[in-house]
Design an enzyme around this catalytic site. Structure first.
Site, short mmCIF file in Angstrom:
data_model
loop_
_atom_site.label_atom_id
_atom_site.label_comp_id
_atom_site.label_asym_id
_atom_site.label_seq_id
_atom_site.Cartn_x
_atom_site.Cartn_y
_atom_site.Cartn_z
N LYS A 171 24.35 20.37 29.72
CA LYS A 171 24.53 21.77 29.22
C LYS A 171 25.38 22.33 29.12
CE LYS A 171 19.40 21.86 27.89
NZ LYS A 171 19.19 22.59 26.35
N GLU B 19 17.82 31.67 28.97
CA GLU B 19 16.42 31.58 29.28
C GLU B 19 16.65 30.10 29.75
OE1 GLU B 19 18.19 30.73 26.32
OE2 GLU B 19 17.99 29.00 26.00
N SER C 7 21.32 12.04 29.69
CA SER C 7 21.58 13.43 29.14
C SER C 7 21.33 14.25 30.99
CB SER C 7 20.19 14.60 28.46
OG SER C 7 18.80 14.33 28.60
#
Lengths: 395, 269
Positions: free
Chosen positions: A88, A110, A377
């Site tokens: 991220k 969010e 990830s």
């Protein structure tokens, strides 16, 4: 060119949001177009990726995992080794630089699993910007560790109690905040979803994953991989891995959605497998909806995949058959979560465990010379409470 | 000429302003919605706006979110609301506007939606998450069925966009009074007059102002500048508190009728 000038990937994408924020999207698009080819911006972005996040992340040959499966060679793209523990941050670093350049004073985001929230709070702290994170009440409970991390980083975490109290509703609430505070606020969307230019921009910031993977696999195997496998919630880690390979047609692209309790139960998060076309959070894409167009809450054990929509580019890759989208149940993901921990000493995020679970099915069907790269990830520390609960272990 | 345009022409001739109440269809029930429409029409309203309940209304504040959830929990669907309008068209001529989020229209089928709207007697459609750039299919379908497309302008709209939105709007233009979501406010935001003056420079179509108007005094002030006012959350708040305090439907209807009449009086003064 994909997407086109209006933000369409084939028939998917677009900009379906209230008029109040359309001018802000126009401004954002203009600012992004200015910086995307700007050598100064690229240099600064790459420096932060390198010095702050620790890139490049390794491409690791998972030897024991591969041997256990008894087929293809499995490589892990170690996005879990990024600062904050997931891919991220690639996107939040890019967007915070853009927010700075645009002179915005306040950051909102969010979050579902909390990974994007943490990554946003992190970069906001680094740049000294005020930060508000919207998170569903249910996710706040199952990801309490990340909530605490965000607060440590100086962010205000606002609990969202409307609707299904998960990522979908947190996104609604963030959009409402943006509509209200559009003049001074920058909205860092965490995935390849939302109105144009977000899906394109987030993909581009994340595509560092695929570019590195390409270089790294060629360095060790002297060829491209046969398969790329990544989990899909909104789809940003998959988009980042796939994008630099889209024109390499020998490389098969496989996105793994969350089948939750099983597609047949209706309790899943697999719009590409079992959804239909519609508009959610500003873009036309596949989504989960009832016969009246009301959005159906998703279900997945993984908070980061618990989303009823998907990025428009994935809908396009599905329609054009460039990528294949499969799905994995909660239980299959849990099994893979344990297997990787035991075999490789790597605890994967539950999101990434979906991709690994599909690799567990795929690899044994392939020859030993074939190569799979799976995007790891994120790391699984944040999920130990959830997994402990399922296994009946008091932590 | 559409029923909405006729209404504005007549209002202009009489030097009056449009009073447009908003209610969420099916909140708390379809019968009550019908009762409300009849009562609002009798209380001096000029156009009635009915919201189609949606699961993810990003332009709405808490009041209208709760109203939509109540309606959906009761099983209200789009067809019910088309049927309801068809039913009242037997005896009521007041223009009716639907507010629908785009996914409801897309899912129903854009052409079918316009056709059903037209057949049941709906006069105009507002889609809060559909800017004109994305509206070509919808617009064509609506216009073919004689349905007015009412687009929104916001304080953030650039001059270029004001021009574009004016070109695509029929019936009236919905002016969002503030940067924010729906919900009753105590006062208008600063710069409101300048915003309206700017919009006027780009259009001669009727301008109706919504978002935040909650008192007859605010209505009176806005009425001096605009061609009409839209009152939504204040009415829905009143309905909610009346019902939750245990008042009967008749009592609630009377209360709302009285409330709306006070807006009418202030607007006409």
């Amino acid at each position: 060119m994909i997407p086109d000038r209006k933000g369409y990937f084939g028939e998917f994408g677009g900009r379906f949001v209230p008029e109040t924020i359309i001018p802000a999207l126009e401004e954002l698009e203009e600012a992004y177009e200015e910086i995307r080819e700007d050598p100064n911006f690229i240099e600064e972005f790459e420096r932060l990726l390198r010095e702050y996040s620790g890139r490049p992340t390794p491409l690791y040959y998972a030897k024991r995992f591969s041997q256990e499966l008894g087929g293809a060679k499995v490589y892990l793209k170690r996005e879990d080794l990024n600062h904050t523990g997931a891919h991220k941050i690639n996107n939040t670093l890019g967007q915070i630089l853009l927010a700075k350049k645009m002179g915005k004073k306040r950051i909102i985001a969010e979050t579902g699993a909390g990974q994007h929230g943490v990554a946003t709070a992190t970069v906001a702290a680094m740049f000294g910007l005020k930060c508000v994170i919207y998170m569903g009440e249910e996710d706040i409970q199952r990801q309490s560790l990340n909530v605490f991390r965000m607060r440590l980083l100086g962010a205000e975490v606002r609990s969202v109690t409307s609707g299904s109290k998960t990522l979908k509703d947190a996104t609604n609430e963030a959009m409402r905040d943006w509509v209200t505070n559009v003049m001074d606020t920058y909205y860092i969307i965490g995935s390849v979803v939302g109105p144009h230019p977000y899906p394109m921009m987030v993909r581009n910031f994340q595509s560092v994953i695929g570019r590195e993977t390409k270089e790294q696999i060629i360095a060790v195997e002297h060829r491209l991989p046969d398969y790329l496998v990544a989990c899909i919630g909104g789809g940003s880690n998959a988009a980042g891995l796939f994008y630099p390979f889209v024109n390499d047609t020998t490389v098969k692209l496989i996105g793994v959605e969350a089948a939750g309790f099983g597609l047949e139960t209706g309790k899943h998060a697999a719009p590409l497998n079992a959804g239909s076309k519609g508009v959610l959070h500003g873009a036309l894409s596949y989504l989960l909806q009832d016969s009246d167009g009301q959005i159906i809450p998703a279900h997945s054990i993984s908070a980061g995949l618990d989303y009823p929509g998907v990025g428009p580019e994935h809908s396009y890759l599905k329609e054009t058959n460039r990528a294949t989208y499969v799905c994995i149940t909660d239980n299959e993901a849990l099994a893979a979560f344990e297997h990787l921990s035991l075999l490789e000493g790597i605890v994967p995020a539950l999101e990434s465990a979906h991709a690994l679970a599909y690799v567990e099915k795929l690899a044994p069907t392939l020859g030993k010379e074939e190569i799979i790269v799976v995007n790891l990830s994120g790391r699984g520390d944040k999920d130990v409470n959830t997994v402990g609960k399922v296994l009946g272990v008091q932590i | 000429m559409s029923r909405i345009s006729c209404t504005f022409n007549e209002l202009r001739r009489n030097g009056k302003k449009a009073l447009i109440p908003f209610i969420t269809g099916g909140n708390p029930s379809l019968e009550m919605t019908k009762g409300l429409i009849e009562s609002l029409a009798e209380s001096g309203c000029d156009i009635i706006e009915i919201g189609i309940p949606y699961s993810d209304p990003v332009a709405d504040g808490p009041t209208l979110q709760r109203a939509a959830q109540r309606s959906l929990a009761n099983g209200t669907n789009i067809q019910d609301l088309f049927d309801l309008v068809a039913d009242i068209r037997g005896y009521l001529d007041i223009p009716i506007v639907f507010l629908a989020y785009y996914n409801c229209i897309y899912n129903y089928g854009i052409k079918n939606f316009a056709k059903s709207a037209s057949c049941s007697g709906v006069d105009g459609i507002i889609v809060p998450d559909l800017p004109p750039e994305e509206a070509s299919f919808f617009e064509e379908a609506a216009w073919n069925e004689g349905i007015d497309t009412i687009f929104l302008v916001a304080p953030t709209s650039t001059e270029k966009r004001l021009k574009l939105i004016s070109e695509h709007s029929r019936g009236f233009i919905y002016c969002v009074s503030l940067t924010g979501v729906t919900g009753a406010r105590q006062s208008l935001c600063s710069g409101f007059e300048e915003f309206m003056a700017k919009v006027r420079r780009f259009t001669d179509k009727p301008l109706c102002v919504g978002f935040g108007i909650s008192t007859p005094e605010m209505a009176s002030h806005v009425g001096k500048i605009a061609d009409g006012i839209i009152v939504g959350s204040a009415i829905v708040d009143m309905l909610e508190s009346s019902l939750t305090s245990g008042e009967g439907e008749k009592e609630s209807l009377n209360k709302i009728s009285k409330f709306v009449r006070s807006f009418r009086e202030e607007l006409d003064n």
